[in-house]
Write a protein that holds these residues in place. Structure first.
Motif, PDB file in Angstrom:
ATOM      1  N   ARG A  78     -12.435  24.425  37.856  1.00 52.81           N
ATOM      2  CA  ARG A  78     -11.138  23.894  38.258  1.00 52.81           C
ATOM      3  C   ARG A  78     -11.021  22.483  37.702  1.00 52.81           C
ATOM      4  N   LEU A  79      -9.785  22.022  37.555  1.00 56.32           N
ATOM      5  CA  LEU A  79      -9.545  20.646  37.146  1.00 56.32           C
ATOM      6  C   LEU A  79      -9.188  19.850  38.391  1.00 56.32           C
ATOM      7  N   TRP A  80      -9.971  18.808  38.676  1.00 54.29           N
ATOM      8  CA  TRP A  80      -9.773  17.985  39.869  1.00 54.29           C
ATOM      9  C   TRP A  80      -9.143  16.652  39.465  1.00 54.29           C
ATOM     10  N   ILE A  81      -7.987  16.325  40.062  1.00 58.17           N
ATOM     11  CA  ILE A  81      -7.289  15.087  39.744  1.00 58.17           C
ATOM     12  C   ILE A  81      -6.786  14.435  41.029  1.00 58.17           C
ATOM     13  N   PRO A  82      -6.583  13.111  41.020  1.00 64.32           N
ATOM     14  CA  PRO A  82      -6.083  12.420  42.220  1.00 64.32           C
ATOM     15  C   PRO A  82      -4.670  12.870  42.559  1.00 64.32           C
ATOM     16  N   LEU A  83      -4.368  12.831  43.847  1.00 67.40           N
ATOM     17  CA  LEU A  83      -3.039  13.222  44.324  1.00 67.40           C
ATOM     18  C   LEU A  83      -2.130  11.990  44.320  1.00 67.40           C
ATOM     19  N   SER A  84      -1.631  11.627  43.128  1.00 66.79           N
ATOM     20  CA  SER A  84      -0.722  10.484  43.012  1.00 66.79           C
ATOM     21  C   SER A  84      -0.143  10.409  41.617  1.00 66.79           C
ATOM     22  N   GLU A  85       1.028   9.791  41.497  1.00 64.58           N
ATOM     23  CA  GLU A  85       1.654   9.437  40.226  1.00 64.58           C
ATOM     24  C   GLU A  85       1.661  10.582  39.213  1.00 64.58           C
ATOM     25  N   SER A 137      -6.726  21.396  41.174  1.00 67.18           N
ATOM     26  CA  SER A 137      -7.066  21.002  42.542  1.00 67.18           C
ATOM     27  C   SER A 137      -6.913  19.489  42.658  1.00 67.18           C
ATOM     28  N   ARG A 138      -6.709  19.015  43.892  1.00 68.64           N
ATOM     29  CA  ARG A 138      -6.437  17.595  44.101  1.00 68.64           C
ATOM     30  C   ARG A 138      -7.385  17.004  45.144  1.00 68.64           C
ATOM     31  N   PHE A 139      -7.519  15.672  45.082  1.00 67.84           N
ATOM     32  CA  PHE A 139      -8.240  14.939  46.119  1.00 67.84           C
ATOM     33  C   PHE A 139      -7.495  13.631  46.375  1.00 67.84           C
ATOM     34  N   PRO A 140      -7.679  13.011  47.544  1.00 70.26           N
ATOM     35  CA  PRO A 140      -6.939  11.788  47.873  1.00 70.26           C
ATOM     36  C   PRO A 140      -7.199  10.683  46.859  1.00 70.26           C
ATOM     37  N   VAL A 141      -6.169   9.953  46.518  1.00 72.39           N
ATOM     38  CA  VAL A 141      -6.307   8.879  45.539  1.00 72.39           C
ATOM     39  C   VAL A 141      -7.131   7.746  46.140  1.00 72.39           C
ATOM     40  N   MET A 142      -8.164   7.322  45.419  1.00 75.73           N
ATOM     41  CA  MET A 142      -9.036   6.245  45.867  1.00 75.73           C
ATOM     42  C   MET A 142      -9.027   5.052  44.911  1.00 75.73           C
ATOM     43  N   ALA A 143      -8.186   5.117  43.884  1.00 74.95           N
ATOM     44  CA  ALA A 143      -8.126   4.051  42.897  1.00 74.95           C
ATOM     45  C   ALA A 143      -6.685   3.663  42.633  1.00 74.95           C
ATOM     46  N   VAL A 186     -14.088  20.330  51.912  1.00 73.12           N
ATOM     47  CA  VAL A 186     -13.172  21.217  51.209  1.00 73.12           C
ATOM     48  C   VAL A 186     -12.158  21.741  52.215  1.00 73.12           C
ATOM     49  N   CYS A 187     -10.888  21.368  52.047  1.00 73.55           N
ATOM     50  CA  CYS A 187      -9.845  21.758  52.994  1.00 73.55           C
ATOM     51  C   CYS A 187      -9.126  23.031  52.565  1.00 73.55           C
ATOM     52  N   GLY A 188      -9.445  23.553  51.418  1.00 76.88           N
ATOM     53  CA  GLY A 188      -8.815  24.759  50.907  1.00 76.88           C
ATOM     54  C   GLY A 188      -9.209  24.935  49.450  1.00 76.88           C
ATOM     55  N   PRO A 189      -8.725  25.982  48.813  1.00 79.63           N
ATOM     56  CA  PRO A 189      -9.118  26.238  47.421  1.00 79.63           C
ATOM     57  C   PRO A 189      -8.595  25.199  46.437  1.00 79.63           C
ATOM     58  N   THR A 190      -7.574  24.440  46.824  1.00 82.07           N
ATOM     59  CA  THR A 190      -6.970  23.497  45.880  1.00 82.07           C
ATOM     60  C   THR A 190      -6.971  22.063  46.385  1.00 82.07           C
ATOM     61  N   TYR A 191      -7.744  21.763  47.435  1.00 79.75           N
ATOM     62  CA  TYR A 191      -7.712  20.395  47.960  1.00 79.75           C
ATOM     63  C   TYR A 191      -9.018  20.038  48.647  1.00 79.75           C
ATOM     64  N   VAL A 192      -9.492  18.828  48.360  1.00 83.00           N
ATOM     65  CA  VAL A 192     -10.625  18.245  49.067  1.00 83.00           C
ATOM     66  C   VAL A 192     -10.121  16.998  49.770  1.00 83.00           C
ATOM     67  N   GLY A 193     -10.390  16.878  51.061  1.00 86.00           N
ATOM     68  CA  GLY A 193      -9.855  15.756  51.820  1.00 86.00           C
ATOM     69  C   GLY A 193     -10.875  15.131  52.739  1.00 86.00           C
ATOM     70  N   LEU A 194     -10.410  14.178  53.532  1.00 86.22           N
ATOM     71  CA  LEU A 194     -11.228  13.520  54.534  1.00 86.22           C
ATOM     72  C   LEU A 194     -11.029  14.217  55.863  1.00 86.22           C
ATOM     73  N   CYS A 195     -12.125  14.500  56.544  1.00 84.27           N
ATOM     74  CA  CYS A 195     -12.017  15.222  57.802  1.00 84.27           C
ATOM     75  C   CYS A 195     -12.652  14.419  58.927  1.00 84.27           C
ATOM     76  N   ILE A 196     -12.218  14.733  60.154  1.00 88.08           N
ATOM     77  CA  ILE A 196     -12.685  14.028  61.349  1.00 88.08           C
ATOM     78  C   ILE A 196     -13.881  14.758  61.934  1.00 88.08           C
ATOM     79  N   ARG A 197     -14.962  14.015  62.151  1.00 87.56           N
ATOM     80  CA  ARG A 197     -16.132  14.602  62.801  1.00 87.56           C
ATOM     81  C   ARG A 197     -16.244  14.128  64.238  1.00 87.56           C
TER      82      ARG A 197
END
Length: 215
Positions: A19-26, A85-91, A146-157
């Protein structure tokens, strides 16, 4: 070299292959093309955009009036069926001033959470999202999942955050205070940040199977 990473890159162990993983922004009506994580097979497609232009194979799918680099990347990847797939923007993208030769100069300022440090960035929404993600990243109990097949996110423990700054947060803020490009985080430095900023826990962490993704 023009991006400032506010928090460590998502660990590669949660970014599945093929999969291609890129930030979720812009995305700019396409897909963000400033940073990407992929396997070698996907890279063979990702890095042939210029060849597609030179050969003329991309001409039929391009807009005659205007096509941004983000739009072209989305079109190119769709032609080959590359899953996104996307992940939260950190930059954030550094400021761009007209006197420096930038066609679209803009600059916004925001204060980093848990400190008096301020940063400057080009895109307002991207900067606001990155600062919010930084705040969530250093809340006690938040981890990558991993929050789903197309997204990795931050989760609460844990339901309640712990007050005060953690040693990891203090170390990261001290790095940001230098404002040196030597400390920017390219993809090749992920292992360095994981070892320095995420030392092995003294106690075995609890499983994250039932955590809830918040970003």
């Amino acid at each position: 070299v023009d991006s400032l990473w506010l928090a460590p890159h998502p660990p590669l162990r949660v970014l599945t292959a093929r999969r291609l993983w890129i930030p979720l922004s812009e995305d700019f009506r396409g897909l963000n093309e400033r940073h990407a994580v992929m396997d070698r097979a996907t890279a063979e497609i990702f890095f042939t955009r210029w060849e597609a232009l030179l050969s003329g194979s991309a001409a039929a799918s391009l807009c005659v009036t205007f096509t941004s680099s983000e739009m072209f990347m989305k079109i190119h990847l769709a032609r080959f069926g590359v899953p996104i797939s996307r992940f939260p923007v950190m930059a954030v993208l550094d400021c761009c001033h007209p006197e420096e030769g930038c066609a679209m100069g803009s600059c916004h300022t925001a204060r980093l959470p848990f400190s008096n440090l301020t940063i400057q960035f080009k895109y307002k929404k991207e900067g606001q999202a990155a600062v919010a993600n930084l705040r969530d990243f250093y809340r006690s109990g938040l981890r990558w999942k991993v929050c789903g097949p197309t997204y990795v996110g931050l989760c609460i423990r844990k339901p309640e955050p712990t007050a005060g700054q953690s040693p990891v947060l203090k170390a990261w803020l001290s790095i940001l205070s230098f404002r040196s490009r030597a400390f920017l985080c390219p993809a090749s430095s992920v292992g360095w940040y994981r070892s320095v900023l995420n030392p092995p826990p003294k106690k075995k962490p609890r499983p994250l199977d039932h955590c809830v993704c918040v970003r």
